[in-house]
Motif scaffolding. Structure first.
Motif, PDB file in Angstrom:
ATOM      1  N   GLY A   9       0.797  -1.213   0.000  1.00 25.04           N
ATOM      2  CA  GLY A   9       0.000   0.000   0.000  1.00 25.04           C
ATOM      3  C   GLY A   9       0.831   1.265   0.000  1.00 25.04           C
ATOM      4  N   THR A  10       0.123   2.386   0.104  1.00 23.86           N
ATOM      5  CA  THR A  10       0.729   3.713   0.071  1.00 23.86           C
ATOM      6  C   THR A  10       0.469   4.422   1.395  1.00 23.86           C
ATOM      7  OG1 THR A  10       0.283   3.837  -2.301  1.00 23.86           O
ATOM      8  CG2 THR A  10       0.800   5.911  -1.181  1.00 23.86           C
ATOM      9  N   ILE A  11       1.529   4.941   1.979  1.00 20.79           N
ATOM     10  CA  ILE A  11       1.394   5.710   3.213  1.00 20.79           C
ATOM     11  C   ILE A  11       0.895   7.100   2.841  1.00 20.79           C
ATOM     12  CG2 ILE A  11       2.643   6.735   5.153  1.00 20.79           C
ATOM     13  CD1 ILE A  11       4.478   4.251   5.037  1.00 20.79           C
ATOM     14  N   LYS A  12      -0.123   7.570   3.552  1.00 17.82           N
ATOM     15  CA  LYS A  12      -0.727   8.871   3.270  1.00 17.82           C
ATOM     16  C   LYS A  12      -0.775   9.704   4.543  1.00 17.82           C
ATOM     17  CE  LYS A  12      -2.333   7.880  -0.944  1.00 17.82           C
ATOM     18  NZ  LYS A  12      -2.071   8.618  -2.139  1.00 17.82           N
ATOM     19  N   PHE A  13      -0.465  10.988   4.397  1.00  9.43           N
ATOM     20  CA  PHE A  13      -0.695  11.915   5.506  1.00  9.43           C
ATOM     21  C   PHE A  13      -2.133  12.390   5.380  1.00  9.43           C
ATOM     22  CE2 PHE A  13      -0.853  16.043   7.573  1.00  9.43           C
ATOM     23  CZ  PHE A  13      -0.332  15.704   8.817  1.00  9.43           C
ATOM     24  N   ILE A  14      -2.934  12.137   6.401  1.00 10.56           N
ATOM     25  CA  ILE A  14      -4.345  12.481   6.403  1.00 10.56           C
ATOM     26  C   ILE A  14      -4.516  13.758   7.227  1.00 10.56           C
ATOM     27  CG2 ILE A  14      -6.679  11.656   6.902  1.00 10.56           C
ATOM     28  CD1 ILE A  14      -5.053   9.850   4.936  1.00 10.56           C
ATOM     29  N   GLU A  15      -5.084  14.783   6.616  1.00 10.54           N
ATOM     30  CA  GLU A  15      -5.226  16.076   7.281  1.00 10.54           C
ATOM     31  C   GLU A  15      -6.548  16.181   8.038  1.00 10.54           C
ATOM     32  OE1 GLU A  15      -4.145  19.453   4.892  1.00 10.54           O
ATOM     33  OE2 GLU A  15      -2.612  18.308   3.866  1.00 10.54           O
ATOM     34  N   LEU A  16      -6.764  15.293   8.984  1.00 11.82           N
ATOM     35  CA  LEU A  16      -7.927  15.313   9.877  1.00 11.82           C
ATOM     36  C   LEU A  16      -7.426  15.243  11.310  1.00 11.82           C
ATOM     37  CD1 LEU A  16     -10.191  12.621   8.142  1.00 11.82           C
ATOM     38  CD2 LEU A  16     -10.547  15.080   8.105  1.00 11.82           C
ATOM     39  N   GLU A  17      -8.189  15.782  12.239  1.00 14.44           N
ATOM     40  CA  GLU A  17      -7.863  15.658  13.671  1.00 14.44           C
ATOM     41  C   GLU A  17      -6.403  16.011  13.974  1.00 14.44           C
ATOM     42  OE1 GLU A  17     -10.143  15.136  15.961  1.00 14.44           O
ATOM     43  OE2 GLU A  17     -11.707  14.848  14.469  1.00 14.44           O
ATOM     44  N   GLY A  18      -5.875  17.047  13.339  1.00 13.33           N
ATOM     45  CA  GLY A  18      -4.502  17.473  13.590  1.00 13.33           C
ATOM     46  C   GLY A  18      -3.473  16.804  12.703  1.00 13.33           C
ATOM     47  N   GLY A  19      -3.887  15.838  11.897  1.00  7.66           N
ATOM     48  CA  GLY A  19      -2.992  15.150  10.962  1.00  7.66           C
ATOM     49  C   GLY A  19      -2.418  13.870  11.534  1.00  7.66           C
ATOM     50  N   PHE A  20      -2.376  12.853  10.707  1.00  9.94           N
ATOM     51  CA  PHE A  20      -1.829  11.551  11.096  1.00  9.94           C
ATOM     52  C   PHE A  20      -1.512  10.765   9.829  1.00  9.94           C
ATOM     53  CE2 PHE A  20      -6.401  11.258  10.825  1.00  9.94           C
ATOM     54  CZ  PHE A  20      -6.614  10.115  10.069  1.00  9.94           C
ATOM     55  N   THR A  59     -10.711   5.143  18.042  1.00  7.69           N
ATOM     56  CA  THR A  59      -9.620   6.092  17.855  1.00  7.69           C
ATOM     57  C   THR A  59     -10.177   7.504  17.710  1.00  7.69           C
ATOM     58  OG1 THR A  59      -9.621   5.944  15.444  1.00  7.69           O
ATOM     59  CG2 THR A  59      -8.277   4.326  16.637  1.00  7.69           C
ATOM     60  N   THR A  60      -9.356   8.485  18.006  1.00  6.78           N
ATOM     61  CA  THR A  60      -9.787   9.878  17.836  1.00  6.78           C
ATOM     62  C   THR A  60      -9.815  10.254  16.361  1.00  6.78           C
ATOM     63  OG1 THR A  60      -7.525  10.658  18.146  1.00  6.78           O
ATOM     64  CG2 THR A  60      -8.946  10.618  20.090  1.00  6.78           C
ATOM     65  N   GLN A  61      -9.043   9.547  15.529  1.00  8.57           N
ATOM     66  CA  GLN A  61      -8.979   9.875  14.112  1.00  8.57           C
ATOM     67  C   GLN A  61     -10.265   9.517  13.366  1.00  8.57           C
ATOM     68  OE1 GLN A  61      -6.614   8.147  15.729  1.00  8.57           O
ATOM     69  NE2 GLN A  61      -4.761   9.360  15.537  1.00  8.57           N
ATOM     70  N   GLN A  62     -10.955   8.485  13.771  1.00 10.10           N
ATOM     71  CA  GLN A  62     -12.173   8.026  13.106  1.00 10.10           C
ATOM     72  C   GLN A  62     -11.947   7.846  11.605  1.00 10.10           C
ATOM     73  OE1 GLN A  62     -15.466  10.506  14.242  1.00 10.10           O
ATOM     74  NE2 GLN A  62     -15.132  10.129  16.407  1.00 10.10           N
ATOM     75  N   TRP A  63     -10.832   7.232  11.273  1.00  5.91           N
ATOM     76  CA  TRP A  63     -10.466   6.976   9.884  1.00  5.91           C
ATOM     77  C   TRP A  63      -9.810   5.603   9.819  1.00  5.91           C
ATOM     78  CZ3 TRP A  63      -6.131   5.594   7.230  1.00  5.91           C
ATOM     79  CH2 TRP A  63      -6.112   5.795   5.844  1.00  5.91           C
ATOM     80  N   GLY A  64     -10.264   4.767   8.968  1.00  2.00           N
ATOM     81  CA  GLY A  64      -9.614   3.484   8.740  1.00  2.00           C
ATOM     82  C   GLY A  64      -9.791   2.478   9.862  1.00  2.00           C
ATOM     83  N   THR A  65      -9.249   1.310   9.611  1.00  3.42           N
ATOM     84  CA  THR A  65      -9.271   0.205  10.568  1.00  3.42           C
ATOM     85  C   THR A  65      -7.979   0.225  11.368  1.00  3.42           C
ATOM     86  OG1 THR A  65     -10.598  -1.121   9.045  1.00  3.42           O
ATOM     87  CG2 THR A  65      -9.409  -2.308  10.780  1.00  3.42           C
ATOM     88  N   PRO A  66      -8.043   0.276  12.697  1.00  4.80           N
ATOM     89  CA  PRO A  66      -6.815   0.213  13.501  1.00  4.80           C
ATOM     90  C   PRO A  66      -6.031  -1.053  13.171  1.00  4.80           C
ATOM     91  CG  PRO A  66      -8.672   0.877  14.856  1.00  4.80           C
ATOM     92  CD  PRO A  66      -9.242   0.437  13.528  1.00  4.80           C
ATOM     93  N   PHE A  67      -4.715  -0.904  13.041  1.00  2.05           N
ATOM     94  CA  PHE A  67      -3.865  -1.993  12.555  1.00  2.05           C
ATOM     95  C   PHE A  67      -2.515  -1.948  13.256  1.00  2.05           C
ATOM     96  CE2 PHE A  67      -1.150  -4.137   9.435  1.00  2.05           C
ATOM     97  CZ  PHE A  67      -1.968  -5.186   9.023  1.00  2.05           C
ATOM     98  N   GLN A  68      -2.030  -3.107  13.662  1.00  2.00           N
ATOM     99  CA  GLN A  68      -0.697  -3.206  14.262  1.00  2.00           C
ATOM    100  C   GLN A  68       0.241  -3.861  13.262  1.00  2.00           C
ATOM    101  OE1 GLN A  68      -0.323  -4.555  18.217  1.00  2.00           O
ATOM    102  NE2 GLN A  68       1.873  -4.837  18.066  1.00  2.00           N
ATOM    103  N   ILE A  69       1.297  -3.144  12.901  1.00  2.00           N
ATOM    104  CA  ILE A  69       2.274  -3.639  11.936  1.00  2.00           C
ATOM    105  C   ILE A  69       3.252  -4.578  12.634  1.00  2.00           C
ATOM    106  CG2 ILE A  69       4.173  -2.975  10.411  1.00  2.00           C
ATOM    107  CD1 ILE A  69       2.674  -0.295   9.990  1.00  2.00           C
ATOM    108  N   ASN A  70       3.460  -5.745  12.034  1.00  3.58           N
ATOM    109  CA  ASN A  70       4.476  -6.688  12.534  1.00  3.58           C
ATOM    110  C   ASN A  70       5.781  -6.523  11.776  1.00  3.58           C
ATOM    111  OD1 ASN A  70       2.577  -7.713  14.251  1.00  3.58           O
ATOM    112  ND2 ASN A  70       2.496  -9.729  13.322  1.00  3.58           N
ATOM    113  N   ASP A  71       5.678  -6.337  10.468  1.00  2.00           N
ATOM    114  CA  ASP A  71       6.832  -6.248   9.583  1.00  2.00           C
ATOM    115  C   ASP A  71       6.515  -5.235   8.494  1.00  2.00           C
ATOM    116  OD1 ASP A  71       9.329  -7.336   9.510  1.00  2.00           O
ATOM    117  OD2 ASP A  71       8.751  -9.188   8.508  1.00  2.00           O
TER     118      ASP A  71
END
Length: 86
Positions: A9-20, A59-71
Motif C-alpha cells: 500500500g501507500t502511506i498517506k498523511f491524512i489532514e484530519l484531527e490534527g494530521g496523522f 480512535t480519535t482519528q475516526q479513519w480506517g481500521t486500527p492496525f498493528q504492523i508486525n513487519d
C-alpha cells in the motif's frame, strides 16, 4: 484469534484531527497503523507490510481500521512530513 495479513500500500498523511499517517492498501482498504515508526512516516511511500487488525478499540482519528504492523518493507520512498504527494 486475529490472523496476520500481508498487504502492499501507500502511506498517506491524512489532514484530519490534527494530521496523522494512514495506509491505503492496493485493494483500497484504509488502515490506521498504531505503531508506524518515524522512519516510515513518508507521505506517498509505497510499502509492503504484515500485521493484524486491532479489534474493540476506538480512535480519535475516526479513519480506517486500527492496525498493528508486525513487519514493514519500504519499496519506494515518499516525502517526509505532511507535504502533499501527487
Amino acid at each position: 484469534m486475529t490472523s496476520i495479513i500481508q498487504y502492499k500500500g501507500t502511506i498517506k498523511f491524512i489532514e484530519l484531527e490534527g494530521g496523522f499517517y494512514g495506509i491505503v492498501t492496493d485493494n483500497n482498504l484504509n488502515l490506521l497503523p498504531s505503531n508506524l515508526t518515524e522512519k516510515y512516516r513518508q507521505n506517498g511511500a509505497i510499502v509492503e507490510f504484515s500485521g493484524k487488525e486491532i479489534k474493540d478499540i476506538k480512535t480519535t482519528q475516526q479513519w480506517g481500521t486500527p492496525f498493528q504492523i508486525n513487519d514493514i518493507y519500504l519499496i519506494r520512498p515518499g516525502c517526509k512530513g505532511d507535504i502533499s504527494f501527487m
